[in-house]
Enzyme design. Structure first.
Site, PDB file in Angstrom:
ATOM      1  CD  GLU A  23      33.935   2.165   3.030  1.00  0.00           C
ATOM      2  OE1 GLU A  23      32.762   1.802   2.768  1.00  0.00           O
ATOM      3  OE2 GLU A  23      34.302   2.524   4.144  1.00  0.00           O
ATOM      4  CB  CYS A  66      30.245   0.884   5.299  1.00  0.00           C
ATOM      5  SG  CYS A  66      31.954   0.865   5.860  1.00  0.00           S
TER       6      CYS A  66
END
Length: 543
Positions: A293, A327
């Site tokens: 990720e 994020c």
């Protein structure tokens, strides 16, 4: 001897405590913060069930109080990387053969320790080491990490229950083996929950792990390892090392028994690691699993039918909670001309009430960015924005690193939808807004989808259902986590499994059963109860 099909405790999301003035949780947390501030701790590595110290001590400072020494960690070298790999491989045979319910019990106990007796210490460590306010810490290092561990146990049982059909005289079975070799977990600074889950998820499925956290998260990572140890994790199953990244990578990715990478971090680093794995592919016993990720340039789109106040609150929370160091943080917004004045008024008014400072003052909504490198990167964007034509600083824009790494929550208004802060990941409290003519909504959606190489999170604010459906379809590949009339942050385990594609990662959805499938190597077993004794089939008979 176990001879039952055990039913695991039904997982529920861990309640988030309020920490109101006078509450027992607030008192306990204040005491934990004071205890950590009183004396600098020594943070050893954890290899083969032993705490390992070195003479190379590196100081850890709270990002919001850089003159204070919170702890020293023992920096490791190549010998420690090799020792961690050896320990993991030595532990593998016993761990993978341990009954699944015993593996589950380790992590269920860890979850209860985190949400129980370690709760105040977990929050205090995350607050001080990563400069998170109490709410951001609570939802991360306590609630989310406990949720990961509990829900993953449930997902593990769901996997094991999936069995093939059998035909007469045959019994078909499916065995879910761990990967053959060790998993390398590389974890980021911004979420203690991610730091705990990336080594724990493969380990739960019977794998062994070498775990390298970001140096700026070591203070809390060491506490997570303490909890795993107390929960009964056998020696060598998870090995915690504090070493130089490229050096560790050279050793790990050249090892024949490297079996998988569980990564959260920058897109650039992930691509470099993937390239390294590719170059060494012929060395490995098996093809490694690569799960990552990575970055994001997350968007908010408002339709003219949206509620201006809801949009403004979504932007304030989505862009600036934890200083934009998520994020998933909203970093680019596309707003209609008709709503911009009302959105601006509410957003600027809310930002004016944000207090910024130390995490020990619970009235501060904003704290420091993680370190000087991050501060310098963010401040360089703001300095350039002040010089560039076509850029207006609507709010914020100032930085100060005299006491800590403080960056004001900043809103930029740009005339060019392709201005660099609309396209490049900044990872800080900077929101860039482009105001579009209401009639150009469709054209603007094309820009949303094509502007960024990332596809992590995004949201649409609109009242009209037809618009919501249209945008959801139009932006189907623009975000792995898509939100309707909500900010694009705050995924909850078991509710919104998290991950994106394109430049944002492999979209293996942490917080769901999908992630755990990546850490198993199934074996099909067929047992024939009536074995043939003649090779001849009926079709061979003569007419």
């Amino acid at each position: 001897m176990a001879n039952a099909f055990y039913k695991v405790p039904q997982p529920v999301n861990e309640p988030i405590l309020n920490y109101r003035s006078g509450s027992p949780e607030r008192k306990a947390l204040k005491e934990a913060l004071a205890a950590y501030k009183k004396e600098a701790l020594d943070l050893p590595m954890y290899i083969n069930g032993e705490w390992v110290s070195t003479d190379n001590k590196v100081a850890i400072h709270p990002p919001h109080e850089k003159k204070h020494v919170l702890a020293h960690f023992s920096k490791g070298g190549s010998d420690h990387v090799n020792a961690a790999i050896d320990a993991a491989l030595a532990a593998q045979p016993a761990w993978e053969r341990m009954p699944w319910q015993d593996r589950a019990a380790v992590f269920l106990k860890a979850a209860d320790l985190i949400s129980g007796p370690y709760r105040a210490r977990m929050n205090a460590a995350t607050m001080l080491g990563q400069s998170k306010n109490v709410y951001q810490a609570e939802i991360d290092c306590v609630a989310e990490l406990a949720d990961f561990l509990r829900f993953n146990v449930q997902y593990m049982t769901e996997i094991y229950q999936q069995q093939p059909n059998s035909s007469p005289t045959v019994w078909n079975r499916m065995e879910y083996r761990p990967l053959e070799g060790f998993v390398f977990a590389i974890t980021p600074f911004n979420f203690t929950a991610i730091a705990g889950n990336l080594p724990a998820a493969p380990a739960m499925m019977g794998n062994v792990v070498v775990w390298k956290p970001a140096e700026t998260q070591i203070f809390a990572a060491k506490l997570v390892m303490e909890i795993f140890h107390e929960a009964g994790l056998p020696a060598g199953v998870i090995n915690l090392i504090y070493t130089d990244g490229p050096m560790a990578g050279d050793i790990v990715f050249s090892h024949a028994d490297f079996a998988g990478l569980h990564f959260t971090g920058s897109t650039k680093v992930f691509q470099a690691l993937w390239s390294m794995v590719g170059k060494n592919i012929s060395k490995y016993r098996s093809y490694p699993r690569i799960v990552g990720e990575t970055g994001g340039k997350d968007f908010v789109v408002a339709h003219p039918s949206a509620d201006a106040v809801q949009v403004a609150v979504g932007l304030a929370r989505g862009a600036f909670e934890y200083q934009g160091q998520k994020c998933s943080a909203a970093s680019r917004a596309y707003l209609p001309e008709s709503l911009w004045p009302a959105i601006k008024e509410k957003l600027v008014a809310d930002l004016a009430t944000f207090k910024m400072g130390t995490v020990e003052d619970f009235s501060n909504f904003i704290n420091a960015v993680i370190d000087e490198r991050s501060f310098d990167k963010i401040s360089s964007y703001l300095a350039q924005a002040k010089k560039d034509d076509g850029v207006e600083i609507v709010a914020g824009g100032n930085c100060d690193k005299s006491e800590g790494y403080f960056v004001e929550p900043t809103v930029l208004l740009v005339k060019d939808p392709h201005y660099r802060t609309m396209e490049e990941e900044i990872f800080g409290p900077v929101l860039t807004i482009y105001v579009y003519p209401d009639a150009e909504f469709d054209t603007m959606l094309e820009q949303v989808d094509s502007t960024s190489p990332y596809a992590l999170t995004g949201s649409i604010f609109a009242r009209e259902r037809s618009v919501i459906n249209y945008v959801t379809d139009k932006l189907s590949n623009a975000a792995g986590n898509f939100y309707i009339n909500d900010k694009p942050t705050g995924a909850v385990v078991g509710q919104q499994p998290f991950g994106g594609a394109r430049g944002s990662g492999t979209n293996d959805k942490a917080g769901s059963v999908l992630n755990l499938y990546r850490w198993i190597s199934p074996r099909t077993i067929k047992e024939n109860f009536v074995t043939p004794k003649d090779y001849r089939y009926p079709f061979l008979e003569e007419a």
